[in-house]
Motif scaffolding. Structure first.
Motif, PDB file in Angstrom:
ATOM      1  N   SER A 146      11.507  91.459   2.959  1.00 55.75           N
ATOM      2  CA  SER A 146      11.602  91.658   4.410  1.00 55.75           C
ATOM      3  C   SER A 146      10.824  92.897   4.840  1.00 55.75           C
ATOM      4  N   TYR A 171      12.903  97.537   9.660  1.00 53.14           N
ATOM      5  CA  TYR A 171      13.319  96.133   9.559  1.00 53.14           C
ATOM      6  C   TYR A 171      14.032  95.840   8.236  1.00 53.14           C
ATOM      7  N   ASP A 188      18.675  87.233   7.143  1.00 52.46           N
ATOM      8  CA  ASP A 188      17.322  87.139   6.606  1.00 52.46           C
ATOM      9  C   ASP A 188      16.403  86.344   7.525  1.00 52.46           C
ATOM     10  N   GLY A 189      15.508  87.051   8.207  1.00 51.40           N
ATOM     11  CA  GLY A 189      14.500  86.405   9.044  1.00 51.40           C
ATOM     12  C   GLY A 189      13.104  86.628   8.501  1.00 51.40           C
ATOM     13  N   THR A 190      13.038  86.926   7.212  1.00 53.32           N
ATOM     14  CA  THR A 190      11.763  87.270   6.594  1.00 53.32           C
ATOM     15  C   THR A 190      10.707  86.183   6.769  1.00 53.32           C
ATOM     16  N   TRP A 191      11.104  84.937   6.671  1.00 54.61           N
ATOM     17  CA  TRP A 191      10.116  83.861   6.702  1.00 54.61           C
ATOM     18  C   TRP A 191       9.556  83.681   8.116  1.00 54.61           C
ATOM     19  N   THR A 192      10.316  84.087   9.120  1.00 57.14           N
ATOM     20  CA  THR A 192       9.784  84.091  10.484  1.00 57.14           C
ATOM     21  C   THR A 192       8.684  85.141  10.598  1.00 57.14           C
ATOM     22  N   VAL A 193       8.950  86.313  10.012  1.00 58.32           N
ATOM     23  CA  VAL A 193       7.935  87.388  10.024  1.00 58.32           C
ATOM     24  C   VAL A 193       6.701  86.949   9.263  1.00 58.32           C
ATOM     25  N   ALA A 195       5.665  83.921   8.900  1.00 54.44           N
ATOM     26  CA  ALA A 195       5.007  82.905   9.714  1.00 54.44           C
ATOM     27  C   ALA A 195       4.159  83.531  10.819  1.00 54.44           C
ATOM     28  N   LEU A 196       4.660  84.617  11.405  1.00 56.42           N
ATOM     29  CA  LEU A 196       3.876  85.314  12.429  1.00 56.42           C
ATOM     30  C   LEU A 196       2.630  85.923  11.821  1.00 56.42           C
TER      31      LEU A 196
END
Length: 196
Positions: A146, A171, A188-193, A195-196
């Motif tokens: 992350s 973060y 866990d929003g790592t995969w959104t980050v 993706a951006l």
């Protein structure tokens, strides 16, 4: 020469100075080291007690009902993370055949499947066969990923690696993530980050 009113000679390529791999590699290594030191500083008590046999509880031990629930939650999370890691290594096609809702079938997603935490835990489980080591390593990797994801995103957007390190620290080490390691997979929003 012009094409539809655009002067092609006046067009310039975007500034490529940031894409130089030398400085970017140095900043990435610096960010990685800073994030690892941050992780080690708050995980040291758990690791020093035994990385493969001990899992730290984020709440101080006591007789309160909340601590009992947190401890039981963590036992479930550690067990399911290890189960998932083992299943990914030995029977990946049975991944969704989780035992915690037996006799139902394909029940992993009936609750919190902890897929990313489990994927991060696979290397440690493969080496140690320890549920505690799998969970501890998974926690380390989720926090590190992350922080690194946000570092790369902000560095890419701003062109300022130091800003990426600060953003990665904010973060990756934000309070929900650090104070509630039992439910780390929820925040866990790592995969959104990524993706951006």
């Amino acid at each position: 020469p012009s094409t539809r009113g655009l002067d092609v000679r006046a067009m310039t390529a975007p500034d490529q100075s940031f894409s130089d791999p030398g400085p970017a590699r140095g900043w990435t290594l610096a960010a990685l080291l800073i994030f690892l030191v941050g992780i080690a500083s708050f995980q040291y008590p758990t690791w020093s007690a035994g990385f493969t046999s001990h899992v730290g509880f984020p709440q101080a031990p006591g007789a309160t009902t909340r601590n009992v629930f947190i401890a039981n939650d963590q036992l479930f999370v550690v067990g399911l993370t290890g189960r998932n890691a083992r299943t990914l290594l030995t029977k990946p096609l049975d991944f969704y055949e989780a035992e915690h809702c037996f006799p139902g079938t394909q029940t992993l997603a009936y609750g919190e499947p902890m897929v990313v935490l489990s994927l991060a835990a696979v290397p440690a489980y493969a080496l140690t066969q320890s549920l505690a080591a799998a969970y501890n390593f998974g926690v380390l990797m989720l926090i590190l990923l992350s922080a690194m994801a946000m570092y790369w995103l902000v560095r890419d957007w701003t062109g300022i690696p130091a800003a990426g390190i600060v953003a990665g620290l904010l973060y990756g080490f934000e309070s929900n993530r650090i104070e509630d390691l039992v439910h780390l997979y929820i925040y866990d929003g790592t995969w959104t980050v990524f993706a951006l």
